[in-house]
Design a protein around this motif. Structure first.
Motif: not given
Length: 220
Positions: A2-3, A30-32, A62-63, A187-189
């Motif tokens: 998922h993005e 949840t990517g960094l 897109s979010l 949280v993705a950062v």
């Protein structure tokens, strides 16, 4: 996978000059990740475009799969995007606590106390500064407060523009630890930086040159 964030063929012009030339990239949930490039490459323009501070000439952002379209910045913040600009933009005469609370009040959030407690839990050093005026803080302390303020909104995505610029090595290490702690909360950062050495802790690096993504490197 998922993005949480996806940019597709995004073009942005400032005063008639095209700064972003059809960039496309994605940040997993949840990517960094880091966006790395020299000054003028388009890093700040990219973050400002995601935040809705600059209009798109073409393409889309897109979010969580939903196109953001022409949503204004405050609506994007309400969707869970937090943004730390390079110049921090704290209100010097307000206390640290009020600087953190002001955006949440402006958004009409109903979970302000819960969110503030969450932020203080991640950044107890900011809790210790709560009653001090922002203007009385050092530059490094102000950067930490600006990050804490962004975390009041960043339930899904956190955008950081040159967060390590001007920090001592010790404070830089502390900031990197906090960023990793934020990512572990789900949280993705996305960190924009000019030096890859400052973002050695990230999972993915996108290189941007003259408004184009030229390379993607995955570390994990």
């Amino acid at each position: 996978m998922h993005e949480v964030l996806r940019l597709e063929r995004v073009r942005v012009a400032i005063q008639g000059a095209e700064v972003l030339r059809g960039i496309s990239f994605a940040i997993p949930s949840t990517g960094l990740a880091a966006l790395v490039g020299r000054n003028g490459a388009g890093k700040t323009t990219t973050l400002r475009s995601v935040m809705g501070l600059l209009p798109l000439r073409d393409g889309q952002i897109s979010l969580n799969g939903e196109k953001l379209g022409d949503l204004p910045p405050h609506r994007r913040a309400a969707l869970g995007i937090g943004y730390v600009p390079e110049d921090r933009r704290l209100i010097g005469q307000l206390s640290v606590a009020d600087n953190l609370l002001l955006p949440a009040w402006a958004q009409g959030r109903t979970d302000v106390k819960k969110r503030l407690a969450h932020v203080y839990g991640i950044m107890p050093e900011v809790r210790a500064l709560a009653t001090r005026k922002a203007a009385q803080l050092s530059g490094g302390q102000q950067k930490m407060v600006a990050l804490a303020r962004a975390l009041m909104s960043a339930t899904k995505l956190l955008l950081l523009d040159e967060p390590f610029e001007g920090l001592s090595p010790g404070l830089g290490e502390k900031l990197a630890e906090v960023i990793c702690d934020v990512q572990r909360t789900g949280v993705a950062v996305l960190v924009a930086e000019s030096d890859t050495k400052r973002v050695s802790f990230v999972e993915r690096i996108y290189t941007i040159e003259r408004g184009e993504i030229t390379e993607q490197i995955d570390h994990r």
